[in-house]
Design a protein around this motif. Structure first.
Motif, PDB file in Angstrom:
ATOM      1  N   LYS A  26      31.122  63.300  11.647  1.00  0.00           N
ATOM      2  CA  LYS A  26      32.003  62.266  12.229  1.00  0.00           C
ATOM      3  C   LYS A  26      32.565  61.331  11.162  1.00  0.00           C
ATOM      4  O   LYS A  26      33.754  61.091  11.122  1.00  0.00           O
ATOM      5  CB  LYS A  26      31.233  61.468  13.277  1.00  0.00           C
ATOM      6  N   GLU A  27      31.680  60.805  10.325  1.00  0.00           N
ATOM      7  CA  GLU A  27      32.156  59.846   9.310  1.00  0.00           C
ATOM      8  C   GLU A  27      31.159  59.826   8.155  1.00  0.00           C
ATOM      9  O   GLU A  27      29.955  59.889   8.381  1.00  0.00           O
ATOM     10  CB  GLU A  27      32.274  58.441   9.933  1.00  0.00           C
ATOM     11  N   ASP A  28      31.689  59.680   6.934  1.00  0.00           N
ATOM     12  CA  ASP A  28      30.809  59.662   5.763  1.00  0.00           C
ATOM     13  C   ASP A  28      30.483  58.224   5.371  1.00  0.00           C
ATOM     14  O   ASP A  28      31.316  57.522   4.789  1.00  0.00           O
ATOM     15  CB  ASP A  28      31.474  60.420   4.607  1.00  0.00           C
ATOM     16  N   PHE A  29      29.260  57.811   5.684  1.00  0.00           N
ATOM     17  CA  PHE A  29      28.778  56.478   5.299  1.00  0.00           C
ATOM     18  C   PHE A  29      28.053  56.524   3.945  1.00  0.00           C
ATOM     19  O   PHE A  29      27.510  55.523   3.509  1.00  0.00           O
ATOM     20  CB  PHE A  29      27.806  55.940   6.360  1.00  0.00           C
ATOM     21  N   ALA A 334      23.246  62.918  13.196  1.00  0.00           N
ATOM     22  CA  ALA A 334      24.304  62.425  14.091  1.00  0.00           C
ATOM     23  C   ALA A 334      25.702  62.656  13.515  1.00  0.00           C
ATOM     24  O   ALA A 334      26.703  62.255  14.103  1.00  0.00           O
ATOM     25  CB  ALA A 334      24.088  60.929  14.346  1.00  0.00           C
ATOM     26  N   GLY A 335      25.780  63.255  12.331  1.00  0.00           N
ATOM     27  CA  GLY A 335      27.090  63.515  11.717  1.00  0.00           C
ATOM     28  C   GLY A 335      27.654  62.308  10.993  1.00  0.00           C
ATOM     29  O   GLY A 335      28.861  62.241  10.714  1.00  0.00           O
ATOM     30  N   ALA A 354      28.014  52.641   3.761  1.00  0.00           N
ATOM     31  CA  ALA A 354      29.391  52.224   3.504  1.00  0.00           C
ATOM     32  C   ALA A 354      29.914  51.360   4.638  1.00  0.00           C
ATOM     33  O   ALA A 354      29.527  51.534   5.800  1.00  0.00           O
ATOM     34  CB  ALA A 354      30.285  53.454   3.357  1.00  0.00           C
ATOM     35  N   VAL A 355      30.813  50.446   4.293  1.00  0.00           N
ATOM     36  CA  VAL A 355      31.516  49.661   5.319  1.00  0.00           C
ATOM     37  C   VAL A 355      32.511  50.593   6.011  1.00  0.00           C
ATOM     38  O   VAL A 355      33.258  51.320   5.358  1.00  0.00           O
ATOM     39  CB  VAL A 355      32.263  48.483   4.667  1.00  0.00           C
ATOM     40  N   ARG A 356      32.485  50.587   7.317  1.00  0.00           N
ATOM     41  CA  ARG A 356      33.422  51.387   8.105  1.00  0.00           C
ATOM     42  C   ARG A 356      33.865  50.574   9.321  1.00  0.00           C
ATOM     43  O   ARG A 356      33.283  49.524   9.620  1.00  0.00           O
ATOM     44  CB  ARG A 356      32.758  52.698   8.575  1.00  0.00           C
ATOM     45  N   VAL A 363      28.536  54.606  16.169  1.00  0.00           N
ATOM     46  CA  VAL A 363      27.923  55.950  16.181  1.00  0.00           C
ATOM     47  C   VAL A 363      26.669  55.960  15.302  1.00  0.00           C
ATOM     48  O   VAL A 363      25.628  56.520  15.679  1.00  0.00           O
ATOM     49  CB  VAL A 363      28.934  57.019  15.685  1.00  0.00           C
ATOM     50  N   LEU A 364      26.778  55.308  14.153  1.00  0.00           N
ATOM     51  CA  LEU A 364      25.631  55.270  13.238  1.00  0.00           C
ATOM     52  C   LEU A 364      24.465  54.488  13.853  1.00  0.00           C
ATOM     53  O   LEU A 364      23.317  54.927  13.824  1.00  0.00           O
ATOM     54  CB  LEU A 364      26.072  54.635  11.909  1.00  0.00           C
TER      55      LEU A 364
END
Ligand SMILES: Cc1ncc(COP(=O)(O)O)c(C=O)c1O
Length: 379
Positions: A26-29, A334-335, A354-356, A363-364
């Protein structure tokens, strides 16, 4: 078992590798890239440049090099070449330049990092490769190869310009090579250049003239402009001659045509930067709030949040190795991968997030909702 991408016996571990292996990504933190994502105009310019991939890129890196020089020294009248242009070299990511500059140092030289608790590892890797002696971060011995990451990734510590200058003067041996990495500094805000060593040409010239110290100011542009796969970095050298020495070592065309086209465009994208300064601190504050609420819900010991408020990530000490590992695993499942503090930095109770945008953070945080202080207690 999750695939190991790095040859960890040989290569330095870095984050940003999980996304490709996650079916539910889903997103790269795990990387400190700009939360706004890749600037659209620059991305379109890179796409367009792909049509010319049957030609070699320009050996003088123009017009991207001049555009970057204008970005770094915007006060230069448009009719003249920026003062630092002859001292500026672009690299295939900052990593290429870190390695290149390190190779100009003599083998057996004494290397040291900044005074921080942990620091981005590529400087050390390159120094080990040429056989440097590694001094501890609190050493009082002057170093021949001094490498300061400011703001520091991962700790988020930051020194203002006058402190950096005093620190270099105090810790560099005569004739030393000094690298200061300001990759994360543009996040400081509209006036970031005033706090940058790129604006301190007289200081660099004086260090060189009086003590033979060569000061290189490094930027990785892959974070600010979210183009890690494209590879873009630069160095401002102490003198035009020092820049030529690096060019002699640099592999020809190391920066490809798409990256140069991207840079040429993005260096003029002031709207993207304005938006970066507008949202990052706000989203970071919101991320910190969410983490603190989560900590309270879990009911464990208080977590310690590290790093300046303007930065694009949070370095978080959760006080327990087991909990940090559980958070890394749950985030990946969780992706939404994060960076563990264990590999490379050897801070196993830390994670880097990371800031998102807040909806991505949802989601995180949800991924961690099933965790409790159990993990904390069992470590
Ligand atoms: C402080 C710092 N410098 C340099 C780099 C290297 O960046 P790149 O080679 O992608 O430009 C990184 C990457 O994470 C970094 O965090």
């Amino acid at each position: 078992m999750f695939p190991t991408v790095w040859d960890t016996k040989t290569q330095q571990f870095h984050a940003g590798q999980d996304w490709k292996h996650l079916a539910n990504f889903k997103e790269d933190f795990s990387v400190t890239t700009n939360a706004l994502g890749t600037p659209k105009g620059a991305l379109a310019a890179a796409h367009e440049a792909l049509n010319h991939c049957h030609h070699y890129p320009p050996a003088d890196q123009e017009p991207a090099r001049t555009s970057l020089a204008r970005f770094l020294w915007p006060a230069t009248p448009s009719s003249s070449v920026p003062e630092g242009h002859a001292r500026l070299l672009i690299g295939n990511g900052a990593s290429e330049l870190i390695d290149l500059i390190t190779r100009t140092a003599p083998p057996g030289c004494r290397w040291r990092s900044g005074p921080w608790d942990a620091q981005y590892k590529e400087y050390e890797r390159a120094a080990v490769n040429i056989g440097c002696e590694l001094l501890p971060p609190d050493s009082t011995t002057p170093a021949d190869l001094l490498c300061l990451v400011n703001p520091c990734n991962p700790t988020g510590d930051y020194m203002s310009l006058d402190r950096v200058q005093a620190w270099i003067s105090a810790h560099a041996a005569d004739n030393a090579t000094v690298m200061v990495d300001e990759s994360m500094q543009p996040w400081l805000g509209r006036d970031f250049r005033a706090d940058s060593l790129t604006s301190a040409a007289a200081f660099a010239a004086d260090l060189y003239a009086r003590r033979g110290i060569r000061l290189y100011v490094i930027h990785s542009w892959t974070k600010l402009w979210s183009c890690t796969g494209l590879r873009l970095g630069s160095v401002v050298c102490p003198t035009a001659e020092a820049c030529q020495q690096l060019k002699r070592y640099q592999v020809p065309w190391s920066v490809n045509g798409m990256a140069l086209a991207f840079l040429d465009h993005v260096a003029r994208d002031t709207a993207y930067l304005e938006e970066t300064w507008r949202v990052t601190a706000e989203w970071r504050a919101s991320l910190v709030d969410r983490l603190e609420q989560l900590n309270q819900r879990m009911g464990g010991a208080e977590w310690q949040v590290w790093g300046r408020a303007f930065l694009s990530w949070v370095w978080l000490d959760v006080g327990s190795e087991a909990l940090a590992d559980a958070m890394v695993d749950a985030a990946r499942a969780a992706g939404t991968p994060i960076r563990s503090g264990r590999p490379g930095y050897e801070r196993p109770t830390f994670i880097r997030v990371a800031v998102r945008a807040p909806d991505q953070v949802d989601v995180l945080i949800q991924a961690w909702s099933g965790l409790s202080a159990h993990a904390q207690l069992s470590s």
